[in-house]
Design a protein around this motif. Structure first.
Motif, PDB file in Angstrom:
ATOM      1  N   CYS A  79      26.438  42.077  30.574  1.00 49.33           N
ATOM      2  CA  CYS A  79      26.222  43.524  30.382  1.00 49.33           C
ATOM      3  C   CYS A  79      26.913  43.982  29.109  1.00 49.33           C
ATOM      4  N   GLY A  80      26.717  45.256  28.782  1.00 46.46           N
ATOM      5  CA  GLY A  80      27.157  45.770  27.502  1.00 46.46           C
ATOM      6  C   GLY A  80      28.673  45.773  27.311  1.00 46.46           C
ATOM      7  N   SER A  81      29.083  45.458  26.102  1.00 49.15           N
ATOM      8  CA  SER A  81      30.494  45.627  25.740  1.00 49.15           C
ATOM      9  C   SER A  81      30.733  47.076  25.304  1.00 49.15           C
ATOM     10  N   ARG A  82      29.679  47.875  25.319  1.00 47.56           N
ATOM     11  CA  ARG A  82      29.785  49.326  25.094  1.00 47.56           C
ATOM     12  C   ARG A  82      29.407  50.034  26.391  1.00 47.56           C
ATOM     13  N   PRO A  83      29.832  51.316  26.537  1.00 45.07           N
ATOM     14  CA  PRO A  83      29.548  52.012  27.791  1.00 45.07           C
ATOM     15  C   PRO A  83      28.151  52.610  27.859  1.00 45.07           C
ATOM     16  N   GLY A  84      27.422  52.657  26.744  1.00 47.84           N
ATOM     17  CA  GLY A  84      26.128  53.337  26.746  1.00 47.84           C
ATOM     18  C   GLY A  84      26.311  54.834  26.571  1.00 47.84           C
ATOM     19  N   SER A  85      25.214  55.504  26.310  1.00 46.13           N
ATOM     20  CA  SER A  85      25.306  56.928  25.963  1.00 46.13           C
ATOM     21  C   SER A  85      25.298  57.847  27.178  1.00 46.13           C
ATOM     22  N   ASP A  86      24.906  57.322  28.323  1.00 48.76           N
ATOM     23  CA  ASP A  86      24.811  58.155  29.529  1.00 48.76           C
ATOM     24  C   ASP A  86      25.834  57.646  30.554  1.00 48.76           C
ATOM     25  N   PRO A  87      26.596  58.544  31.173  1.00 52.57           N
ATOM     26  CA  PRO A  87      27.622  58.088  32.128  1.00 52.57           C
ATOM     27  C   PRO A  87      27.051  57.292  33.300  1.00 52.57           C
ATOM     28  N   SER A  88      25.747  57.418  33.552  1.00 48.79           N
ATOM     29  CA  SER A  88      25.166  56.678  34.678  1.00 48.79           C
ATOM     30  C   SER A  88      25.264  55.163  34.472  1.00 48.79           C
ATOM     31  N   TYR A  89      25.365  54.707  33.219  1.00 49.99           N
ATOM     32  CA  TYR A  89      25.475  53.260  32.997  1.00 49.99           C
ATOM     33  C   TYR A  89      26.820  52.738  33.506  1.00 49.99           C
ATOM     34  N   VAL A  90      27.878  53.502  33.272  1.00 50.32           N
ATOM     35  CA  VAL A  90      29.186  53.085  33.793  1.00 50.32           C
ATOM     36  C   VAL A  90      29.168  53.137  35.320  1.00 50.32           C
ATOM     37  N   ASP A  91      28.547  54.158  35.878  1.00 54.50           N
ATOM     38  CA  ASP A  91      28.444  54.249  37.340  1.00 54.50           C
ATOM     39  C   ASP A  91      27.727  53.004  37.894  1.00 54.50           C
ATOM     40  N   LEU A  92      26.688  52.600  37.193  1.00 52.11           N
ATOM     41  CA  LEU A  92      25.922  51.422  37.624  1.00 52.11           C
ATOM     42  C   LEU A  92      26.791  50.164  37.588  1.00 52.11           C
ATOM     43  N   ALA A  93      27.511  49.978  36.479  1.00 52.48           N
ATOM     44  CA  ALA A  93      28.371  48.786  36.348  1.00 52.48           C
ATOM     45  C   ALA A  93      29.440  48.796  37.433  1.00 52.48           C
ATOM     46  N   ARG A  94      29.993  49.968  37.728  1.00 55.19           N
ATOM     47  CA  ARG A  94      30.998  50.072  38.787  1.00 55.19           C
ATOM     48  C   ARG A  94      30.368  49.746  40.152  1.00 55.19           C
ATOM     49  N   ALA A  95      29.152  50.208  40.376  1.00 58.00           N
ATOM     50  CA  ALA A  95      28.485  49.926  41.653  1.00 58.00           C
ATOM     51  C   ALA A  95      28.284  48.421  41.839  1.00 58.00           C
ATOM     52  N   VAL A  96      27.977  47.729  40.754  1.00 53.49           N
ATOM     53  CA  VAL A  96      27.826  46.264  40.839  1.00 53.49           C
ATOM     54  C   VAL A  96      29.169  45.628  41.216  1.00 53.49           C
ATOM     55  N   GLY A  97      30.239  46.087  40.570  1.00 53.87           N
ATOM     56  CA  GLY A  97      31.564  45.549  40.892  1.00 53.87           C
ATOM     57  C   GLY A  97      31.965  45.830  42.325  1.00 53.87           C
ATOM     58  N   VAL A  98      31.687  47.045  42.804  1.00 55.38           N
ATOM     59  CA  VAL A  98      32.017  47.396  44.193  1.00 55.38           C
ATOM     60  C   VAL A  98      31.229  46.506  45.158  1.00 55.38           C
ATOM     61  N   TRP A  99      29.969  46.270  44.850  1.00 54.86           N
ATOM     62  CA  TRP A  99      29.154  45.434  45.749  1.00 54.86           C
ATOM     63  C   TRP A  99      29.725  44.017  45.802  1.00 54.86           C
ATOM     64  N   ILE A 100      30.057  43.467  44.653  1.00 53.18           N
ATOM     65  CA  ILE A 100      30.603  42.096  44.623  1.00 53.18           C
ATOM     66  C   ILE A 100      31.903  42.037  45.435  1.00 53.18           C
ATOM     67  N   GLY A 101      32.821  42.966  45.147  1.00 56.93           N
ATOM     68  CA  GLY A 101      34.121  42.932  45.818  1.00 56.93           C
ATOM     69  C   GLY A 101      34.019  43.170  47.309  1.00 56.93           C
ATOM     70  N   SER A 102      33.174  44.106  47.703  1.00 60.93           N
ATOM     71  CA  SER A 102      33.093  44.470  49.120  1.00 60.93           C
ATOM     72  C   SER A 102      32.291  43.456  49.933  1.00 60.93           C
ATOM     73  N   HIS A 103      31.648  42.514  49.259  1.00 57.23           N
ATOM     74  CA  HIS A 103      30.925  41.459  49.976  1.00 57.23           C
ATOM     75  C   HIS A 103      31.616  40.102  49.828  1.00 57.23           C
ATOM     76  N   GLY A 104      32.888  40.133  49.481  1.00 59.05           N
ATOM     77  CA  GLY A 104      33.671  38.898  49.434  1.00 59.05           C
ATOM     78  C   GLY A 104      33.317  37.997  48.266  1.00 59.05           C
ATOM     79  N   GLY A 105      32.797  38.586  47.190  1.00 59.97           N
ATOM     80  CA  GLY A 105      32.298  37.771  46.087  1.00 59.97           C
ATOM     81  C   GLY A 105      33.248  37.650  44.909  1.00 59.97           C
ATOM     82  N   GLN A 106      32.778  36.884  43.961  1.00 65.40           N
ATOM     83  CA  GLN A 106      33.515  36.640  42.720  1.00 65.40           C
ATOM     84  C   GLN A 106      32.607  36.992  41.543  1.00 65.40           C
ATOM     85  N   LEU A 107      33.146  37.782  40.623  1.00 73.31           N
ATOM     86  CA  LEU A 107      32.435  38.104  39.382  1.00 73.31           C
ATOM     87  C   LEU A 107      32.827  37.090  38.308  1.00 73.31           C
TER      88      LEU A 107
END
Ligand code: AMP
Length: 195
Positions: free
Chosen positions: A11-39
């Motif tokens: 994924c991007g080393s920049r945050p993108g122009s819309d805050p929804s991109y950061v929200d999306l990246a955070r949602a991916v991290g939350v899903w990985i962590g809350s399902h016992g996964g490794q990023l």
């Protein structure tokens, strides 16, 4: 304890122009962590990369960051990764990321993201690995790319067989579950739907 699965995310080393991109990246991290996964990711602390890694750690997941020495300063290596590997070259980084992953996913990003995504997809079609490859087309970010790929098929430079090697989704939870399960791994807490 071994993680339930290991997902490599580009994924991007920049945050993108819309805050929804950061929200999306955070949602991916939350899903990985809350399902016992490794990023498994590029080890940077900037942009979507860094925010996804933060969210994975906050949700209790493991984070494996793999970064070439030349990028340690430029991309602000994320020092609080569970494992941070500083390697000599970009090739070593990509090889280690691929080896440590059960499956791969690309989020919105720039040319680095595109390069890694296409390499992983082409390696799959050449049979260098048989791990699932996904593209998260949230907010239509990749609509134009997907249309161009279909153009490549219609013009005879690609086949539908190659397109079928790619799993495309617009929502975090169903796409990640599909990739992890296709890799033969089982996410923990499968009913967790906080995102
Ligand atoms: P970007 O999508 O351009 O913001 O880059 C995302 C990540 O891809 C960053 O960690 C970059 O270091 C990495 N990257 C950039 N170019 C390449 C490349 N040629 N091969 C592999 N990774 C790259």
């Amino acid at each position: 304890m071994n993680p339930a699965f290991s997902l490599c995310v580009y994924c991007g080393s920049r945050p993108g122009s819309d805050p929804s991109y950061v929200d999306l990246a955070r949602a991916v991290g939350v899903w990985i962590g809350s399902h016992g996964g490794q990023l498994v990711y590029g080890g940077g602390n900037n942009g979507l990369m860094g925010r996804m890694a933060d969210a994975t750690l906050e949700a209790g997941g493991r984070v494996v960051g793999i970064i070439p020495q030349a990028l340690v300063d430029r991309e602000w290596a994320k020092r609080d990764c569970t494992e941070l590997h500083v390697v000599d070259t970009m090739h070593a980084r990509k090889r280690m990321m691929a080896e440590r992953a059960d499956c791969f996913l690309a989020l919105p990003g720039g040319i680095g993201t595109f390069e890694e995504f296409f390499e992983t997809w082409t390696w799959r079609q050449l049979g260098y690995h048989d791990k699932p490859v996904g593209l998260l087309n949230a907010g239509g970010y990749y609509d134009a790319l997907l249309a161009f790929l279909e153009h490549g098929v219609s013009q005879g430079f690609m086949g539908q067989a190659q397109m079928k090697l790619l799993t495309v989704g617009t929502e975090v939870a169903p796409l990640l579950a599909q990739l992890v399960e296709a890799a033969g791994r089982s996410p923990q807490n499968p009913d967790f739907t906080q995102i």
